[in-house]
Design an enzyme around this catalytic site. Structure first.
Site, PDB file in Angstrom:
ATOM      1  N   LYS A 199       0.847  -1.177   0.000  1.00  0.00           N
ATOM      2  CA  LYS A 199       0.000   0.000   0.000  1.00  0.00           C
ATOM      3  C   LYS A 199       0.887   1.232   0.000  1.00  0.00           C
ATOM      4  O   LYS A 199       1.679   1.441   0.917  1.00  0.00           O
ATOM      5  CB  LYS A 199      -0.925  -0.001   1.217  1.00  0.00           C
ATOM      6  N   LYS A 251      -2.100  -1.588  -3.852  1.00  0.00           N
ATOM      7  CA  LYS A 251      -2.970  -0.419  -3.861  1.00  0.00           C
ATOM      8  C   LYS A 251      -2.151   0.860  -3.837  1.00  0.00           C
ATOM      9  O   LYS A 251      -1.217   0.923  -3.047  1.00  0.00           O
ATOM     10  CB  LYS A 251      -3.867  -0.485  -2.624  1.00  0.00           C
TER      11      LYS A 251
HETATM   12  C1  PBG Z   1      -7.280   3.507   5.112  1.00  0.00           C
HETATM   13  C2  PBG Z   1      -7.741   3.419   3.721  1.00  0.00           C
HETATM   14  C3  PBG Z   1      -7.612   4.385   2.724  1.00  0.00           C
HETATM   15  C4  PBG Z   1      -8.226   3.854   1.597  1.00  0.00           C
HETATM   16  C5  PBG Z   1      -8.722   2.606   1.927  1.00  0.00           C
HETATM   17  N1  PBG Z   1      -8.396   2.352   3.250  1.00  0.00           N
HETATM   18  C6  PBG Z   1      -7.068   5.750   2.774  1.00  0.00           C
HETATM   19  C7  PBG Z   1      -5.650   5.974   3.063  1.00  0.00           C
HETATM   20  O1  PBG Z   1      -4.884   5.060   3.314  1.00  0.00           O
HETATM   21  O2  PBG Z   1      -5.246   7.142   3.076  1.00  0.00           O
HETATM   22  C8  PBG Z   1      -8.308   4.539   0.283  1.00  0.00           C
HETATM   23  C9  PBG Z   1      -9.302   3.978  -0.666  1.00  0.00           C
HETATM   24  C10 PBG Z   1      -9.550   4.865  -1.815  1.00  0.00           C
HETATM   25  O3  PBG Z   1      -8.889   5.900  -1.987  1.00  0.00           O
HETATM   26  O4  PBG Z   1     -10.433   4.525  -2.608  1.00  0.00           O
HETATM   27  N2  PBG Z   1      -8.290   3.039   5.979  1.00  0.00           N
END
Ligand code: PBG
Length: 340
Positions: A199, A251
């Protein structure tokens, strides 16, 4: 080549819609699409998310309707995010059995639990007043190990609410092992864990902040991976598999297709990708301006993500694309030649 004309003609396989359909290496099926959903505590009606046209924060009623629509179109799962009315430093709402996310999990199980997989987001950022994915130490940094204790309780609360696939998006070190241990100790050894392993700290999460009403103080660069680093993504994937992840994820999707492809090469567990809020927003905004075709661009992006190695994809387009695929299949079974 002899003479002036080519003997090798790749265009033969592109000549007709039927030939292109037959030779297609990559297909998208509704069952491998997962719809992320936002459920807002106390909402009486669904609230539009302005930076994600077509996506809403659901009230409990609109949530039920949207769940049934997703099930009717045959998507594989729904991935739930809570938008609580009150937030605090510890993210207390995350572990409260009556907290909005745990309530939503119960509703989803009851409405569509037989038709699709109910997934829950396990992270504190939706629930903390500072917007970080964990709890803070005295110096303001995100305290990894104190956060793991919160994640353990959160995993158990979600499993107790009925989540079948708990999705860990917080990027704390050791989070998969921590949640696995907590679940097993609490008698939830059957609850599966999805690791957001690779991520990345991304500018493309922007619209998600609006979606979960998060007011992040600072940034997430001390826990999410820097865009420049492919190897760190792979290392996180391997660690999470070792810690017991049932599924690993990359992601965002589009800017990290190389990491996705490398992950698919080495992983022995399913590899998923998340086409995130900013990726959805870009396509939707350009389409609203008449600059690109929304469905065609969405489909091309999803095919690209799958071709790179994703076994399933979290996407805000899930229901729209499933509907389109189902319509095409319906046209074919009704004998029309219009289908592609
Ligand atoms: C954190 C989380 C995020 C997203 C999913 N889970 C935001 C981040 O890490 O800043 C982003 C999902 C998206 O942008 O569609 N709980």
């Amino acid at each position: 080549m002899t003479g002036r004309f080519p003997q090798v003609r790749p265009r033969r396989l592109r000549a007709t819609p039927a030939m292109r359909r037959l030779v297609a290496e990559t297909r998208i099926h509704p069952a491998e699409l997962v719809l992320p959903m936002f459920i807002r505590e106390g909402a009486t009606d669904a609230v539009d998310i302005s930076s994600m046209p077509g996506v809403q924060q659901h009230s409990l009623d609109s949530f039920r309707r949207a769940l049934n629509e997703a099930a009717e179109q045959g998507v594989g799962g729904v991935n739930l995010f809570g938008v609580p009315t009150s937030k605090d430093a510890e993210g207390s709402g995350a572990t409260d059995p009556d907290g909005i996310l745990n309530v939503a999990i119960r509703i989803a199980k009851e409405e569509v639990g037989d038709a699709l997989v109910v997934q829950s987001d396990l992270c504190l950022d939706e629930f903390t007043d500072h917007g970080h994915c964990g709890v803070l130490a005295a110096d303001g940094s995100v305290d990894n190990d104190a956060t793991l204790l919160r994640y353990r309780d959160m995993a158990v609360a979600q499993a107790e609410a009925g989540a079948e696939l708990v999705c860990m998006s917080g990027m704390m070190d050791g989070q998969i092992a921590a949640a696995r241990g907590a679940l097993d100790t609490a008698g939830h050894s059957g609850t599966a864990l999805l690791a957001y392993s690779a991520k990345y700290a991304s500018a493309f999460y922007g619209p998600f902040r609006e979606a979960v009403a998060s007011t992040l103080v600072g940034d997430r660069r001390t826990y999410q991976i820097d865009a420049a680093d492919g190897r760190q993504g792979l290392r996180e994937v391997l660690l999470d598999i070792e810690e017991g992840a049932d599924i690993v994820m990359v992601k965002p999707a589009m800017s990290y297709l190389d990491v996705l492809a490398r992950t698919a090469d080495v992983s022995e567990v399913p590899v998923w990708a998340y086409q995130i809020s900013g990726e959805y927003a870009m396509i939707t905004a350009a389409a609203q301006n008449g600059w690109i075709d929304r469905d065609a661009a969405a489909m091309e992006a999803l095919v690209g993500i799958k071709r790179a190695g994703a076994d399933a994809i979290l996407t805000y387009f899930a229901v729209d694309i499933a509907r389109k695929l189902n319509q095409e299949a319906g046209l074919r079974t009704s004998g029309s030649t219009a289908a592609v």
